[in-house]
Design a protein around this motif. Structure first.
Motif, PDB file in Angstrom:
ATOM      1  N   SER A 160      35.347  33.566  35.539  1.00 48.57           N
ATOM      2  CA  SER A 160      34.556  34.657  34.962  1.00 48.57           C
ATOM      3  C   SER A 160      34.722  34.706  33.451  1.00 48.57           C
ATOM      4  O   SER A 160      33.769  34.965  32.712  1.00 48.57           O
ATOM      5  N   THR A 161      35.939  34.455  32.990  1.00 51.43           N
ATOM      6  CA  THR A 161      36.207  34.407  31.557  1.00 51.43           C
ATOM      7  C   THR A 161      36.238  32.981  31.035  1.00 51.43           C
ATOM      8  O   THR A 161      35.557  32.646  30.060  1.00 51.43           O
ATOM      9  N   VAL A 162      37.028  32.110  31.675  1.00 51.16           N
ATOM     10  CA  VAL A 162      37.226  30.749  31.150  1.00 51.16           C
ATOM     11  C   VAL A 162      35.907  30.000  31.015  1.00 51.16           C
ATOM     12  O   VAL A 162      35.673  29.295  30.026  1.00 51.16           O
ATOM     13  N   VAL A 163      35.005  30.156  31.979  1.00 52.22           N
ATOM     14  CA  VAL A 163      33.715  29.470  31.932  1.00 52.22           C
ATOM     15  C   VAL A 163      32.631  30.382  31.356  1.00 52.22           C
ATOM     16  O   VAL A 163      31.991  30.054  30.350  1.00 52.22           O
ATOM     17  N   HIS A 164      32.440  31.538  31.965  1.00 51.42           N
ATOM     18  CA  HIS A 164      31.264  32.351  31.650  1.00 51.42           C
ATOM     19  C   HIS A 164      31.406  33.147  30.356  1.00 51.42           C
ATOM     20  O   HIS A 164      30.502  33.141  29.518  1.00 51.42           O
ATOM     21  N   SER A 165      32.529  33.847  30.181  1.00 54.63           N
ATOM     22  CA  SER A 165      32.676  34.613  28.947  1.00 54.63           C
ATOM     23  C   SER A 165      32.812  33.712  27.732  1.00 54.63           C
ATOM     24  O   SER A 165      32.338  34.060  26.640  1.00 54.63           O
ATOM     25  N   VAL A 166      33.452  32.558  27.891  1.00 52.78           N
ATOM     26  CA  VAL A 166      33.536  31.619  26.772  1.00 52.78           C
ATOM     27  C   VAL A 166      32.132  31.199  26.338  1.00 52.78           C
ATOM     28  O   VAL A 166      31.800  31.198  25.148  1.00 52.78           O
ATOM     29  N   ALA A 314      21.220  35.868  28.959  1.00 58.79           N
ATOM     30  CA  ALA A 314      22.458  35.211  29.377  1.00 58.79           C
ATOM     31  C   ALA A 314      23.707  35.951  28.911  1.00 58.79           C
ATOM     32  O   ALA A 314      24.747  35.892  29.573  1.00 58.79           O
ATOM     33  N   ILE A 315      23.650  36.626  27.783  1.00 56.26           N
ATOM     34  CA  ILE A 315      24.821  37.348  27.296  1.00 56.26           C
ATOM     35  C   ILE A 315      25.203  38.486  28.242  1.00 56.26           C
ATOM     36  O   ILE A 315      26.381  38.626  28.607  1.00 56.26           O
ATOM     37  N   PRO A 316      24.254  39.334  28.674  1.00 55.78           N
ATOM     38  CA  PRO A 316      24.624  40.357  29.658  1.00 55.78           C
ATOM     39  C   PRO A 316      25.204  39.768  30.940  1.00 55.78           C
ATOM     40  O   PRO A 316      26.153  40.317  31.503  1.00 55.78           O
ATOM     41  N   VAL A 317      24.641  38.650  31.400  1.00 56.78           N
ATOM     42  CA  VAL A 317      25.082  38.039  32.653  1.00 56.78           C
ATOM     43  C   VAL A 317      26.471  37.428  32.508  1.00 56.78           C
ATOM     44  O   VAL A 317      27.394  37.749  33.273  1.00 56.78           O
ATOM     45  N   HIS A 318      26.632  36.548  31.539  1.00 55.13           N
ATOM     46  CA  HIS A 318      27.843  35.737  31.487  1.00 55.13           C
ATOM     47  C   HIS A 318      28.972  36.403  30.701  1.00 55.13           C
ATOM     48  O   HIS A 318      30.144  36.236  31.062  1.00 55.13           O
ATOM     49  N   LEU A 319      28.642  37.131  29.663  1.00 51.23           N
ATOM     50  CA  LEU A 319      29.683  37.812  28.896  1.00 51.23           C
ATOM     51  C   LEU A 319      29.974  39.195  29.462  1.00 51.23           C
ATOM     52  O   LEU A 319      31.126  39.519  29.765  1.00 51.23           O
ATOM     53  N   GLY A 320      28.923  40.011  29.629  1.00 51.30           N
ATOM     54  CA  GLY A 320      29.131  41.373  30.134  1.00 51.30           C
ATOM     55  C   GLY A 320      29.758  41.388  31.514  1.00 51.30           C
ATOM     56  O   GLY A 320      30.815  42.003  31.741  1.00 51.30           O
ATOM     57  N   ALA A 321      29.135  40.702  32.461  1.00 49.90           N
ATOM     58  CA  ALA A 321      29.662  40.672  33.824  1.00 49.90           C
ATOM     59  C   ALA A 321      30.948  39.863  33.911  1.00 49.90           C
ATOM     60  O   ALA A 321      31.797  40.131  34.769  1.00 49.90           O
ATOM     61  N   GLY A 322      31.117  38.888  33.023  1.00 51.14           N
ATOM     62  CA  GLY A 322      32.347  38.105  33.019  1.00 51.14           C
ATOM     63  C   GLY A 322      33.552  38.939  32.640  1.00 51.14           C
ATOM     64  O   GLY A 322      34.634  38.824  33.239  1.00 51.14           O
ATOM     65  N   ILE A 323      33.386  39.789  31.628  1.00 55.91           N
ATOM     66  CA  ILE A 323      34.478  40.692  31.238  1.00 55.91           C
ATOM     67  C   ILE A 323      34.813  41.637  32.387  1.00 55.91           C
ATOM     68  O   ILE A 323      35.987  41.853  32.723  1.00 55.91           O
ATOM     69  N   TRP A 324      33.773  42.201  33.002  1.00 55.46           N
ATOM     70  CA  TRP A 324      34.005  43.114  34.117  1.00 55.46           C
ATOM     71  C   TRP A 324      34.731  42.419  35.270  1.00 55.46           C
ATOM     72  O   TRP A 324      35.696  42.956  35.825  1.00 55.46           O
ATOM     73  N   GLY A 325      34.308  41.239  35.638  1.00 56.79           N
ATOM     74  CA  GLY A 325      34.933  40.528  36.741  1.00 56.79           C
ATOM     75  C   GLY A 325      36.394  40.221  36.480  1.00 56.79           C
ATOM     76  O   GLY A 325      37.236  40.260  37.394  1.00 56.79           O
ATOM     77  N   THR A 326      36.721  39.913  35.211  1.00 58.49           N
ATOM     78  CA  THR A 326      38.110  39.630  34.852  1.00 58.49           C
ATOM     79  C   THR A 326      38.970  40.876  34.987  1.00 58.49           C
ATOM     80  O   THR A 326      40.087  40.824  35.523  1.00 58.49           O
ATOM     81  N   LEU A 327      38.469  42.003  34.521  1.00 62.49           N
ATOM     82  CA  LEU A 327      39.207  43.261  34.658  1.00 62.49           C
ATOM     83  C   LEU A 327      39.288  43.699  36.114  1.00 62.49           C
ATOM     84  O   LEU A 327      40.313  44.231  36.566  1.00 62.49           O
ATOM     85  N   ALA A 328      38.215  43.453  36.874  1.00 62.11           N
ATOM     86  CA  ALA A 328      38.192  43.838  38.291  1.00 62.11           C
ATOM     87  C   ALA A 328      39.231  43.079  39.104  1.00 62.11           C
ATOM     88  O   ALA A 328      39.685  43.566  40.149  1.00 62.11           O
ATOM     89  N   THR A 329      39.633  41.909  38.638  1.00 59.47           N
ATOM     90  CA  THR A 329      40.695  41.166  39.319  1.00 59.47           C
ATOM     91  C   THR A 329      41.982  41.970  39.338  1.00 59.47           C
ATOM     92  O   THR A 329      42.707  42.004  40.343  1.00 59.47           O
ATOM     93  N   GLY A 330      42.279  42.622  38.228  1.00 60.23           N
ATOM     94  CA  GLY A 330      43.455  43.478  38.179  1.00 60.23           C
ATOM     95  C   GLY A 330      43.277  44.772  38.943  1.00 60.23           C
ATOM     96  O   GLY A 330      44.222  45.287  39.546  1.00 60.23           O
TER      97      GLY A 330
END
Length: 415
Positions: A160-166, A314-330
């Motif tokens: 979510s971060t390593v691929v998409h947010s990057v 693509a920014i809302p999809v890969h960056l916005g949702a990527g940040i959320w998915g990373t935080l949701a892991t915790g």
């Protein structure tokens, strides 16, 4: 790896490769017909140059013997004819993840960027920016090395971060340098809608991406074990709920169906569950996808208000949702499955640290390098070439519809 595990990762890699076709269809369908061939060939060529850059340099930086958890020092330009089958298959899977991160940028800056400049960006991201960032979290997938963020307990299962947010952070830096398409915000009355050329093709692209995501998340186990079925189900549930969430929210606001938001909502849900699909319940995956879809809508509105022109969302999809998915892991990940030994609060904190670190590194480095590159050789096409369309100005290809339009357009007017 046993033979069955090798076979599973090869299948997953093939599904990941299918995502390149998905991005090609999605981005060419969402852009205007005068640019769609240019968008398509950029997707094709960024795969080629990124795969080579990752083989020559990136794989070593990402998975080579670690220097204090920051960067790899070997495994450059490997001869895989002499490598073990497990290392060769591992590389195959990882190169597909790398090119996925790179191709995110293509859609963000579509319809206005020079072909050669885009290839320069692709080589930089695949050869340096992405691999170094990936080392911090994923280097511990090799028995001989470990990344510093992973040592702290940061978890990003499939990227979510390593691929998409990057990809999202780098794309944000690039679009701020290049600027919006002509006509998008020109008249001062707000964002102007630019009509896509072929939404059925774009929708097909989204479905191909959905299929590819099964390999994306399922293959990240690197083995065919008992966790794979639940990972695949969580992936499907997250994507489906994301589509309904974003599409439904947009309908509630505008009282009409928005095809873009259904598509991007599904992708946002998929991005959001990518970090955590191995460690959450099916219900949690649905919740994560629900919020991921909503974030896509909200971030799209924020970008419009800031006059940032992301051609395909693509920014809302890969960056916005990527940040959320990373935080949701915790927030929702099963602590025992995560296996970091951290408390819930500590895990959330480490996930937040990872989001912050990746944002600073990726956006900061991308903005510096892209600004320097833009100063040396201008990234953006001329105004005349942009009006004519990049199919003609960069590729010399005249489609039948464009020829008819040019015949019917009075001399001296802009197409």
């Amino acid at each position: 790896m046993q033979n069955i595990d090798l076979f599973w990762v090869i299948i997953a890699s093939s599904l990941l490769f299918l995502m390149q076709a998905g991005f090609l269809c999605l981005e060419s369908g969402m852009t205007r017909s005068k640019n769609n061939i240019n968008v398509a060939i950029k997707n094709f060529c960024d795969f080629c140059v990124s795969a080579l850059a990752f083989w020559l340099v990136g794989f070593g930086l990402m998975y080579g013997l670690s220097y204090q958890g920051w960067i790899g020092l070997d495994l450059f330009a490997l001869d895989f004819a002499k490598a073990t089958p497990s290392l060769a298959v591992f590389f195959l899977f990882q190169v597909m993840l790398c090119v996925t991160s790179v191709t995110i940028l293509s859609g963000i800056v579509a319809e206005r960027m020079r072909f050669g400049a885009y290839l320069f960006v692709a080589v930089f991201v695949s050869g340096l920016l992405y691999p170094i960032a990936g080392h911090w979290s994923w280097a511990n997938r090799s028995l001989e090395t470990s990344g510093w963020l992973a040592d702290l307990g940061f978890v990003d299962f499939a990227g979510s971060t390593v691929v998409h947010s990057v990809g999202g952070w780098a794309g944000l830096a690039l679009v701020l340098i290049i600027g919006p398409r002509l006509g998008r915000f020109d008249d001062g009355s707000g964002a102007q809608t630019i009509t896509p050329s072929n939404m059925p093709t774009a929708t097909l692209g989204a479905l191909l991406l959905f299929i590819g995501w099964l390999g994306f998340n399922g293959g990240s186990t690197l083995v065919l074990d008992d966790t794979v079925p639940s990972i695949l189900i969580n992936t499907v549930v997250g994507g489906c709920v994301g589509a309904i969430s974003a599409g439904g929210l947009r309908y509630a606001v505008n009282q009409r169906l928005d095809v873009d938001q259904f598509i991007n909502g599904a992708l946002g849900g998929l991005v959001a569950v990518t970090a955590n699909c191995f460690a959450v319940s099916t219900g949690s995956a649905a919740l994560i996808g629900l919020v991921g879809g909503m974030i896509v809508v909200f971030v799209s509105q924020i970008l419009e208000a800031l006059r940032i022109d992301d051609a395909v969302g693509a920014i809302p999809v890969h960056l916005g949702a990527g940040i959320w998915g990373t935080l949701a892991t915790g927030l929702y990940g099963d602590l025992e499955t995560l296996g970091t030994g951290l408390s819930r609060l500590e895990q959330i904190g480490v996930q937040g640290l990872g989001v912050l670190v990746y944002g600073i590194w990726t956006f900061g480095m991308a903005f510096l390098v892209f600004s320097a590159g833009n100063a040396v050789f201008r990234f953006r096409v001329s105004e005349e070439d942009e009006f004519a369309g990049l199919n003609i100005s960069e590729l010399g290809i005249h489609q039948e519809s464009e020829l008819q339009a040019s015949i019917s357009t009075p001399v001296g007017t802009r197409p």
